[in-house]
Motif scaffolding. Structure first.
Motif, mmCIF file in Angstrom:
data_model
loop_
_atom_site.group_PDB
_atom_site.id
_atom_site.type_symbol
_atom_site.label_atom_id
_atom_site.label_comp_id
_atom_site.label_asym_id
_atom_site.label_seq_id
_atom_site.Cartn_x
_atom_site.Cartn_y
_atom_site.Cartn_z
ATOM 1 N N ALA A 111 0.736 -1.218 0.194
ATOM 2 C CA ALA A 111 0.109 0.086 -0.142
ATOM 3 C C ALA A 111 0.974 1.300 0.025
ATOM 4 C CB ALA A 111 -0.754 -0.120 1.242
ATOM 5 N N ILE A 112 1.756 1.243 0.873
ATOM 6 C CA ILE A 112 2.765 2.331 0.817
ATOM 7 C C ILE A 112 3.477 2.774 -0.617
ATOM 8 C CG2 ILE A 112 4.996 3.176 1.763
ATOM 9 C CD1 ILE A 112 4.171 1.789 4.311
ATOM 10 N N LEU A 114 0.833 3.758 -2.963
ATOM 11 C CA LEU A 114 0.476 5.351 -2.590
ATOM 12 C C LEU A 114 1.227 6.108 -3.356
ATOM 13 C CD1 LEU A 114 -1.402 6.880 -0.891
ATOM 14 C CD2 LEU A 114 0.369 6.772 0.757
ATOM 15 N N PHE A 115 2.773 5.902 -3.359
ATOM 16 C CA PHE A 115 3.638 6.898 -4.185
ATOM 17 C C PHE A 115 3.941 6.492 -5.688
ATOM 18 C CE2 PHE A 115 4.974 7.268 0.375
ATOM 19 C CZ PHE A 115 4.532 8.363 0.483
ATOM 20 N N ALA A 127 -3.030 7.686 -5.194
ATOM 21 C CA ALA A 127 -3.539 7.748 -3.678
ATOM 22 C C ALA A 127 -4.838 6.843 -3.575
ATOM 23 C CB ALA A 127 -4.026 9.197 -3.182
ATOM 24 N N GLY A 142 -3.527 3.258 -3.529
ATOM 25 C CA GLY A 142 -2.531 3.042 -2.336
ATOM 26 C C GLY A 142 -3.786 2.907 -0.987
ATOM 27 N N PHE A 143 -4.701 3.868 -0.745
ATOM 28 C CA PHE A 143 -5.468 4.032 0.346
ATOM 29 C C PHE A 143 -6.298 2.593 0.293
ATOM 30 C CE2 PHE A 143 -4.720 8.527 0.747
ATOM 31 C CZ PHE A 143 -3.826 8.342 2.121
ATOM 32 N N SER A 144 -6.803 2.380 -0.724
ATOM 33 C CA SER A 144 -7.801 1.142 -1.032
ATOM 34 C C SER A 144 -6.642 -0.227 -0.422
ATOM 35 C CB SER A 144 -8.285 0.897 -2.303
ATOM 36 O OG SER A 144 -7.456 0.712 -3.204
ATOM 37 N N GLU A 145 -5.509 -0.142 -0.999
ATOM 38 C CA GLU A 145 -4.758 -1.573 -0.677
ATOM 39 C C GLU A 145 -4.511 -1.562 0.885
ATOM 40 O OE1 GLU A 145 -2.413 -4.767 -1.188
ATOM 41 O OE2 GLU A 145 -3.633 -3.803 -2.831
ATOM 42 N N PHE A 146 -4.251 -0.202 1.368
ATOM 43 C CA PHE A 146 -4.193 -0.268 3.003
ATOM 44 C C PHE A 146 -5.223 -0.410 3.776
ATOM 45 C CE2 PHE A 146 -3.553 2.230 6.959
ATOM 46 C CZ PHE A 146 -2.571 1.972 7.284
#
Length: 192
Positions: free
Chosen positions: A135-136, A139-140, A144, A147-151
């Motif tokens: 996710a990190i 994210l980059f 976003a 990344g946030f959905s993966e997080f």
């Protein structure tokens, strides 16, 4: 030895129980009535009637030799049972093995529940642990939203891991208790 009625009945009860006399309560009631009736009929005290009776141990010996059913099996019947067991062994041995296999299969199937929960817990742990670094990076590198959905999915997987860990612990604990009770019951069936 001078026994009172209560002492006599107490010793008689103790000796009857030790000898495993079937229906010892009936014998106790009979002797209690006998003492009372004899005392009334002969106009003497109950203790005098007790003195005229045999020793409680002797009474139990008499009951064992006269009143108790014989438990010896006739030789002909014993031979018939042995022959029936030998001739029927192909059938009863296979049924016994089938019953044993069914019990073991049931036991194995029951323990598949904690095994499945453990596998699910480990899978959720791996997904959650792998998903946070992914996710990190997403994210980059990707954006976003991804990344946030993966997080979020990683946190969901870790939450599922905690729930499955609790269910795994609970199932192992109670399945172990039930297995121990079943084992004791099964062993008790063969100790009769």
């Amino acid at each position: 030895m001078m026994l009172t009625k209560n002492e006599f009945l107490k010793q008689l009860k103790m000796n009857l129980k030790r000898a495993h006399i079937v229906g010892f309560k009936q014998y106790m009631q009979d002797y209690e009535e006998l003492i009372s009736d004899e005392a009334e009929a002969r106009s003497v005290s109950e203790n005098k009637v007790v003195q005229s009776l045999d020793d409680p141990k002797q009474i139990v010996k008499n009951i064992l030799t006269e009143d108790q059913p014989k438990t010896h099996m006739a030789t002909g019947l014993l031979i018939l049972i042995v022959v029936a067991l030998v001739l029927g062994s192909p059938l009863w041995c296979s049924l016994l093995l089938l019953a044993l296999a069914m019990v073991l299969l049931g036991y194995a199937l029951v323990w598949l529940v904690p095994a499945g929960l453990t596998f699910g817990m480990l899978l959720a742990l791996v997904l959650g642990a792998y998903g946070i670094p992914a996710a990190i990076i997403a994210l980059f590198k990707v954006g976003a939203g991804i990344g946030f959905s993966e997080f979020g999915f990683s946190l969901l997987a870790l939450g599922c891991c905690l729930i499955l860990a609790k269910l795994t612990w609970w199932s192992i604990k109670y399945f172990s208790i039930v297995s121990a009770m079943f084992y004791k019951w099964l062993v008790g069936q063969f100790h009769r």
